[in-house]
Write a protein that holds these residues in place. Structure first.
Motif: not given
Length: 189
Positions: A142-156
């Motif tokens: 379990v980790a915090f992170s952010n997308a380099v391009d600033g996008s939100s994650p797609p539905p998994a």
């Protein structure tokens, strides 16, 4: 008659020993397998903002730090609110933002920031940065992170086990600066 060591000699010896132990543990950790940051689905709410933001409308009062989140300098992560607070030593929230949690959530409790990676590729193939691992559950990191391009994650895929807690790019920078190794992470329900 035996000679007593001065207190500075004891302190120096203990400090040197502690540094040696930390160095050995760091080398061992660096030689181990490296976890891959996972991503997560956005909130199920149809009205959820696709990009959480640290900015709060002027008429809206910022969410209060949960009462059961401990004291002192810490990162507070609320599972129910899908929100993080960066709390300083005086118990004042310095920054707060919403997050996109993964499908595997850590149990409520107290953790600390362990391994940090500046950048890698998430399990969804998206380049991520500011990865800060703090827990493991059911074999998933379990980790915090952010997308380099600033996008939100797609539905998994709801059946996929993902432990990445994705944050907006500007929040990832703030979290990275605040969450040095050893920083307390308090997870509340």
């Amino acid at each position: 008659m035996s000679a007593r060591l001065p207190s500075w000699a004891w302190v120096t010896g203990l400090t040197t020993g502690a540094i040696a132990v930390v160095a050995v543990l760091a080398v061992q950790a660096d030689q181990g397998t490296k976890p891959v940051a996972a991503t997560s689905p956005p909130s199920a709410s149809a009205t959820a903002d696709p990009k959480p933001s640290a900015s709060v409308p002027q008429k809206e009062k910022p969410a209060a730090v949960p009462a059961d989140s401990g004291t002192g300098r810490r990162i507070v992560y609320s599972l129910g609110q899908k929100r993080v607070w960066l709390v300083d030593a005086s118990d004042a929230a310095r920054h707060s933002f919403t997050v996109w949690p993964g499908t595997v959530a850590p149990d409520p409790g107290t953790y600390s920031i362990g391994t940090r990676n500046e950048a890698t590729t998430g399990s969804d193939g998206v380049p991520v940065e500011h990865i800060m691992y703090f827990a493991q559950k059911s074999g998933v990191f379990v980790a915090f992170s952010n997308a380099v391009d600033g996008s939100s994650p797609p539905p998994a895929d709801p059946g996929a086990k993902t432990g990445g807690i994705r944050v907006a790019k500007q929040d990832g920078k703030a979290l990275w600066t605040f969450g040095t190794p050893g920083t307390t992470v308090r997870v509340v329900g």
